[in-house]
Design a protein around this motif. Structure first.
Motif, short mmCIF file in Angstrom:
data_model
loop_
_atom_site.label_atom_id
_atom_site.label_comp_id
_atom_site.label_asym_id
_atom_site.label_seq_id
_atom_site.Cartn_x
_atom_site.Cartn_y
_atom_site.Cartn_z
N THR A 136 18.60 -8.14 3.90
CA THR A 136 18.96 -9.38 4.58
C THR A 136 19.77 -10.28 3.63
O THR A 136 19.48 -10.40 2.44
CB THR A 136 17.70 -10.12 5.05
N LYS A 137 20.79 -10.90 4.19
CA LYS A 137 21.71 -11.68 3.37
C LYS A 137 21.04 -12.90 2.74
O LYS A 137 21.50 -13.44 1.74
CB LYS A 137 22.91 -12.12 4.20
N SER A 138 19.93 -13.31 3.31
CA SER A 138 19.24 -14.48 2.78
C SER A 138 18.43 -14.19 1.52
O SER A 138 17.98 -15.11 0.84
CB SER A 138 18.31 -15.07 3.85
N TYR A 139 18.27 -12.91 1.23
CA TYR A 139 17.38 -12.58 0.11
C TYR A 139 17.96 -12.97 -1.25
O TYR A 139 17.22 -13.18 -2.20
CB TYR A 139 17.00 -11.10 0.10
N LYS A 140 19.27 -13.12 -1.30
CA LYS A 140 19.88 -13.57 -2.55
C LYS A 140 19.29 -14.91 -2.98
O LYS A 140 18.97 -15.12 -4.17
CB LYS A 140 21.40 -13.71 -2.37
N ILE B 129 0.83 -1.21 0.00
CA ILE B 129 0.00 0.00 0.00
C ILE B 129 0.86 1.26 0.00
O ILE B 129 0.70 2.14 -0.85
CB ILE B 129 -0.95 0.00 1.22
N THR B 130 1.81 1.35 0.93
CA THR B 130 2.62 2.57 1.07
C THR B 130 3.85 2.56 0.18
O THR B 130 4.41 3.61 -0.11
CB THR B 130 3.07 2.74 2.53
N GLY B 131 4.28 1.38 -0.23
CA GLY B 131 5.50 1.29 -1.03
C GLY B 131 6.76 1.42 -0.20
O GLY B 131 7.87 1.49 -0.75
N GLU B 132 6.63 1.43 1.11
CA GLU B 132 7.81 1.53 1.97
C GLU B 132 8.52 0.19 2.07
O GLU B 132 7.88 -0.88 2.01
CB GLU B 132 7.40 2.00 3.37
N ASN B 133 9.83 0.27 2.22
CA ASN B 133 10.63 -0.95 2.37
C ASN B 133 10.35 -1.57 3.74
O ASN B 133 10.38 -0.89 4.77
CB ASN B 133 12.12 -0.63 2.23
N LEU B 134 10.07 -2.86 3.73
CA LEU B 134 9.67 -3.54 4.96
C LEU B 134 10.88 -3.84 5.85
O LEU B 134 11.92 -4.31 5.36
CB LEU B 134 8.95 -4.84 4.62
N PRO B 135 10.75 -3.57 7.15
CA PRO B 135 11.86 -3.84 8.08
C PRO B 135 12.22 -5.32 8.16
O PRO B 135 13.30 -5.67 8.63
CB PRO B 135 11.34 -3.32 9.41
N THR B 136 11.34 -6.18 7.69
CA THR B 136 11.67 -7.61 7.65
C THR B 136 12.87 -7.85 6.73
O THR B 136 13.68 -8.75 6.97
CB THR B 136 10.47 -8.42 7.09
N TYR C 139 14.91 -5.04 5.46
CA TYR C 139 15.89 -3.96 5.37
C TYR C 139 16.26 -3.38 6.74
O TYR C 139 15.44 -3.39 7.67
CB TYR C 139 15.35 -2.82 4.49
N SER C 140 17.48 -2.84 6.76
CA SER C 140 17.95 -2.11 7.93
C SER C 140 18.74 -0.91 7.43
O SER C 140 19.30 -0.92 6.32
CB SER C 140 18.84 -3.00 8.80
N ASN C 141 18.80 0.14 8.25
CA ASN C 141 19.57 1.31 7.84
C ASN C 141 21.04 1.21 8.26
O ASN C 141 21.81 2.14 8.08
CB ASN C 141 18.95 2.60 8.38
N LYS C 142 21.40 0.09 8.83
CA LYS C 142 22.81 -0.14 9.14
C LYS C 142 23.14 -1.62 8.99
O LYS C 142 22.26 -2.49 9.03
CB LYS C 142 23.14 0.34 10.53
N LYS C 143 24.41 -1.89 8.82
CA LYS C 143 24.87 -3.25 8.57
C LYS C 143 24.89 -4.05 9.87
O LYS C 143 25.40 -3.60 10.89
CB LYS C 143 26.26 -3.22 7.94
N THR C 144 24.33 -5.26 9.82
CA THR C 144 24.35 -6.19 10.96
C THR C 144 24.64 -7.58 10.41
O THR C 144 24.77 -7.78 9.19
CB THR C 144 23.00 -6.19 11.70
N ASN C 145 24.71 -8.57 11.30
CA ASN C 145 24.94 -9.94 10.85
C ASN C 145 23.82 -10.41 9.94
O ASN C 145 24.04 -11.18 9.00
CB ASN C 145 25.05 -10.88 12.06
N LYS C 146 22.62 -9.95 10.21
CA LYS C 146 21.47 -10.36 9.40
C LYS C 146 21.39 -9.55 8.11
O LYS C 146 21.16 -10.10 7.03
CB LYS C 146 20.17 -10.20 10.19
N PHE C 147 21.61 -8.25 8.26
CA PHE C 147 21.48 -7.34 7.09
C PHE C 147 22.90 -6.96 6.61
O PHE C 147 23.46 -5.94 7.01
CB PHE C 147 20.69 -6.10 7.48
N GLN C 148 23.45 -7.79 5.75
CA GLN C 148 24.86 -7.62 5.35
C GLN C 148 25.04 -7.06 3.94
O GLN C 148 26.11 -6.57 3.62
CB GLN C 148 25.58 -8.97 5.46
N ILE C 149 24.02 -7.14 3.14
CA ILE C 149 24.17 -6.74 1.74
C ILE C 149 23.77 -5.27 1.58
O ILE C 149 22.62 -4.90 1.85
CB ILE C 149 23.33 -7.63 0.82
#
Length: 973
Positions: free
Chosen positions: A737-741, A709-716, A718-728
């Motif tokens: 998230t690194k698993s999205y590849k 609806i809003t077109g916003e990137n879902l926090p599931t 994305y993150s605004n900083k690099k972490t073990n989960k959000f590496q790409i």
């Protein structure tokens, strides 16, 4: 007694006039020449005859007072010749016409243009100095040079050019000849002088051999004093006089007598050779048999003026045997003295007639029997033609000399193993050299005011190019190293492998006490822009080295020494006409550029054109954005979009096919076993590369990671900083998230196939090729292609993830993204799928400038060879540049786009050959290569700025219109 002496002198002139086998002043129609000369001479008064003996200096940059003075010299004193000095060609032409109009007998116009008209006139072409030309082995180029100078002189109404210098410069300390000489070898000087003379005189312009009997072994300047040559006659015969005998036999029309003190020829040590009967009459005319025009050196020079009054000097010069008095200081006084001498019989009218007849013969030879005013229009264009630069380039390319190449570093190879620094010595400009070096690979300019600090900065580098740059203003400028520079040079050479490139006289190398640590030495002779550019090209093997030293460097490097190298098939950088393209027709690109910018099809762009392995256009237009803060530079990087397919993925696929790691016949399940049992398992590599695999065009993966609806990137995701989960890293402060590849590949695997067979352009196959290549070679795609191709190609400005290597301002912004990343994309890939893979993908993600794109395309055009290295086999290139589904109306080759089969499709201009190939990119990029025309064309832009709905560039077909303009620029061959 005086009358008998005068009669004896005249008898000697007559008896020895025929001693020379060649009379260089004879015209082809001798009978008509004699009739013309006789008719004028018999109607001359004695005043008019005396006036013919003077060549007065005229300027085209002085005021009316000077013009009135020259007019008076002509009308009142009957001066028969002028030598034009400083000024402009336009004004000289106008004055020439004015003065000729005032003359009863057409004026003989002289000029001192050893390296062309630029020696005296502004806004005219400047050719190399004789020392530079002395390094050329092919004397036909010197004849071509002489012809071009003659052509210029003829255009400007000049009849005698005071060149060539035939002095044999055996004295490195010579303060006035030096670079003006062809060198120290009498044979080389002679051959070059004869070639130049033949060329210039073929245009009806008299050459002038100077400075007789030889100014090459002097340590002082005759402009300021009377130089002394303490050599016996045997030595003079052996060296100084050698070129004159040969050039006299070759038909040089005139000679200039020098102001020298040579006791073995003239016992009166205060009498300059130019005023010596022993030298001018007995040696030059009687012994050596010269029948041409004899002209003094400038009679305003201290070597002459210190002898007597100006009038006495003029009289002495005529009595000595000269025909023409160059730059007399007081014509009225001289005429009066001449008349007095006639009364006293120390000078006879027969003697005057003898020289006047020769002067008139020379005027006829030069075409003054049929005098026509100079055409004053288009002078600048005629004297600065493209032919001049083409010749200049040939001369410099053939002159640059490799003196030492101990490590075989010239030309520079194995760029992947090189880390190169450039250090400047000398006090003149060096930008052209540095900029051209950077066209070939990454070269860092390193400098410091402190030697110790400089040494520290140079530690990471394994090759240092040292450029020694001295003024190119005129040939007698200082060429020497400072003591500090000598110390720095030796210290750098002690620590590092260096190539010393000397942009000044080779005599500068005499200051070096040791060459042991300096492994490579190149002498480029001059610091002109063209010399700098071509020297840089030579260092990287764009063309082969041919030059030889025209002088010796002590005992280390003897005259005629010069190492030969072979070219490496890297780009040369030149002008269009060298490869059969018209500069005027290519200028149409500028008009298209104006339209692109005016209609805001893109804020800026780069255009690159090469033909036959030579770059002829490398130009940037406009700005990074419409804010116009940063102008586009040739070095700036653009997002290449789908050009990535043929510039990154395809060369690796070709290599993998050669190695049978990814054969063309392999199916998708063969190269990616995870695709077994999918609806794509049987698609072959050949089908995917041909876009005949029934794959969808693309999948908007990012949409499934946004709120519907809003077109916003879902926090599931994305993150605004690099972490073990959000590496790409997707973009600035946006990590997925690194698993999205894995999800991306799952989407592709499960995606429906197109039901209908046939052509459909698709990105999806290149996602799969990336995965397959990384599995086969066990290395990330960006590292793999960089190490396999880009580094050794010198494509240092071609890269994925450009912000890791370049500053933000080196990268042109692509789009203001308001639909996914919500930021200005600058240095981050525009393609959404490639961004979700971290910026490295098989179908997008590559950034480069046009020059680097051109290198890769040229490698393809050269059947897999570039820079001395074979990357791919010719048969591989041919295999991939073939349509395999043409019968199915598929225009594509394997990876490469090909010319359209349907005329309604605008893949190309429709003007390229069927063997041509290339690709286009969504961001406004395009590149094409044609084996038949041998043209490589690159167009890079950010047409998607500020938003990708800006389709003006696509709708206008501007990229292919430029391609058409390039094709139309081919000169009929």
């Amino acid at each position: 007694m005086k009358k008998k002496l005068a009669l004896l002198l005249f008898t000697l002139f007559v008896s020895y006039a025929n001693a020379q086998t060649v009379d260089p002043l004879l015209a082809k129609d001798v009978e008509a020449q004699n009739i013309w000369v006789d008719s004028i001479l018999k109607n001359m008064s004695i005043d008019e005859k005396i006036g013919q003996l003077f060549m007065v200096q005229a300027y085209s940059n002085l005021d009316k007072k000077h013009e009135d003075f020259i007019t008076e010299m002509i009308e009142k004193y009957h001066v028969g010749s002028l030598i034009f000095m400083q000024g402009t060609p336009e004004k000289q032409a106008a004055l020439n016409n004015k003065y000729q109009e005032a003359a009863k007998v057409p004026l003989l116009i002289g000029f001192d243009g050893e390296w062309g008209l630029n020696m005296r006139l502004d806004n005219t072409y400047k050719f190399p100095w004789n020392m530079t030309l002395g390094a050329i082995r092919n004397d036909s180029l010197i004849q071509e040079f002489g012809a071009q100078v003659g052509k210029h002189c003829k255009r400007l109404g000049i009849h005698v050019n005071f060149a060539p210098v035939v002095d044999v410069n055996v004295n490195p300390a010579n303060p006035i000849i030096g670079n003006r000489s062809f060198g120290e070898s009498k044979e080389n000087v002679t051959e070059k002088a004869i070639a130049f003379t033949k060329g210039m005189q073929s245009y009806g312009v008299m050459a002038n051999a100077k400075h007789f009997p030889g100014h090459g072994d002097t340590a002082s300047d005759s402009h300021h004093t009377l130089p002394v040559l303490n050599f016996d006659k045997a030595r003079l015969d052996s060296i100084e006089l050698y070129p004159y005998r040969k050039i006299f036999d070759a038909g040089v029309a005139s000679v200039m007598t020098a102001h020298l003190n040579i006791p073995s020829l003239e016992p009166n040590t205060s009498l300059p050779t130019s005023l010596s009967n022993n030298v001018v009459t007995k040696l030059l005319q009687q012994e050596m048999g010269f029948n041409g025009l004899i002209i003094t050196d400038g009679l305003n020079m201290k070597g002459a003026t210190n002898y007597a009054t100006s009038a006495e000097i003029d009289l002495a010069a005529i009595q000595a045997g000269n025909d023409l008095l160059l730059i007399p200081q007081n014509v009225p006084a001289s005429i009066a003295l001449f008349k007095k001498a006639l009364e006293l019989n120390t000078l006879t009218e027969e003697r005057i007639d003898f020289s006047v007849r020769k002067i008139l013969k020379a005027k006829y030879w030069a075409g003054l029997n049929n005098y026509k005013p100079i055409e004053e229009e288009h002078i600048h264009e005629d004297l600065n033609a493209v032919e001049d630069e083409l010749l200049h380039r040939k001369l410099i390319k053939n002159a640059i000399t490799i003196v030492k190449n101990e490590k075989g570093n010239i030309p520079v190879t194995n760029l992947e193993n090189r880390k190169i620094a450039y250090v400047k010595l000398g006090d003149a400009e060096n930008d052209a050299f540095v900029n051209m070096l950077k066209n070939y690979t990454k070269v860092d300019v390193v400098s410091d005011l402190n030697l110790a600090n400089l040494s520290k900065k140079l530690k990471p580098y394994n090759l240092v190019i040292v450029g020694f740059h001295k003024s190119n203003d005129h040939p007698w400028k200082s060429y020497k190293f400072t003591n500090k520079e000598l110390v720095w040079l030796q210290e750098i050479a002690r620590q590092k492998e260096i190539i010393l490139n000397v942009f000044t006289s080779p005599y500068s190398l005499l200051q070096l006490k040791s060459f042991t640590n300096i492994k490579g030495i190149v002498v480029s002779y001059q610091n002109s822009k063209l010399s700098q550019e071509l020297s840089a090209q030579l260092l990287f093997g764009a063309f082969d080295a041919k030059g030889k030293l025209p002088v010796s460097i002590g005992e280390n490097f003897k005259v005629n020494h010069g190492l030969i190298t072979n070219k490496l098939s890297r780009f040369e950088y030149t002008i269009p006409e060298e490869v059969g393209l018209s500069s005027k027709k290519l200028a149409l690109i500028d008009q298209f550029a104006d339209t692109i910018l005016k209609e805001k099809m893109a804020p800026g762009f780069q255009v690159f054109v090469a033909r036959k392995g030579k770059v002829v256009l490398q130009k940037s237009y406009g700005y990074h954005t419409y804010e116009k803060t940063f102008q586009v530079k040739n070095s700036d990087l653009y997002d290449l979009a789908s050009l990535t397919k043929i510039l990154a993925s395809l060369p690796l696929i070709m290599k993998a096919e050669e190695e049978q790691k990814i054969p063309l016949t392999a199916s998708l399940r063969d190269i990616l076993p995870s695709f077994a049992n999918s609806n794509k398992e049987t698609i072959t590599v050949k089908e995917i590369l041909s876009h005949y695999g029934r794959l969808k065009a693309w999948i908007p993966f990012y949409v499934d990671t946004q709120d519907s609806i809003t077109g916003e990137n879902l926090p599931t995701f994305y993150s605004n900083k690099k972490t073990n989960k959000f590496q790409i890293k997707v973009a600035e402060k946006l990590f997925i998230t690194k698993s999205y590849k894995d999800s991306i590949y799952k989407y592709i695997k499960n995606a429906d196939q197109r039901e209908r067979e046939g052509y459909k352009y698709s990105d999806l196959g290149y996602y799969l090729f990336k995965e397959a290549l990384e599995v086969k070679y066990e290395k990330p795609l960006d590292k793999l292609v960089d190490e396999t191709f880009y580094q050794s190609l010198g494509a240092d400005r071609t890269t994925y993830l450009p912000l890791e290597k370049f500053t933000r301002n080196d990268i042109v912004p692509t789009e203001i993204d308001d639909y996914y990343r919500n930021q200005l994309l600058q240095g981050y890939v525009h393609d959404m799928g490639a961004a979700m893979l971290g910026g490295v993908a098989g179908h997008a993600g590559l950034f480069a400038n046009a020059n680097d794109v051109g290198k890769i395309m040229q490698m393809y055009l050269q059947k897999g060879f570039y820079g001395g290295k074979r990357y791919l086999k010719p048969e591989t290139i041919n295999k991939f540049n073939t349509r395999y589904y043409a019968d199915k109306k598929v225009r594509r080759g394997l990876g490469f786009d090909k010319p359209q089969l349907n005329p309604d499709v605008k893949a190309t201009c429709g003007c390229v050959s069927d063997t041509s190939f290339g690709h286009s990119g969504f961001t406004g990029t395009y590149t094409w290569a044609d084996p038949e025309s041998q043209i490589v064309y690159v167009f890079l832009s950010n047409r998607v700025f500020p938003h990708m709905d800006n389709k003006g560039l696509i709708k206008s077909n501007m990229r292919t219109k430029i391609q058409q303009a390039i094709q139309d620029a081919i000169i009929n061959e």
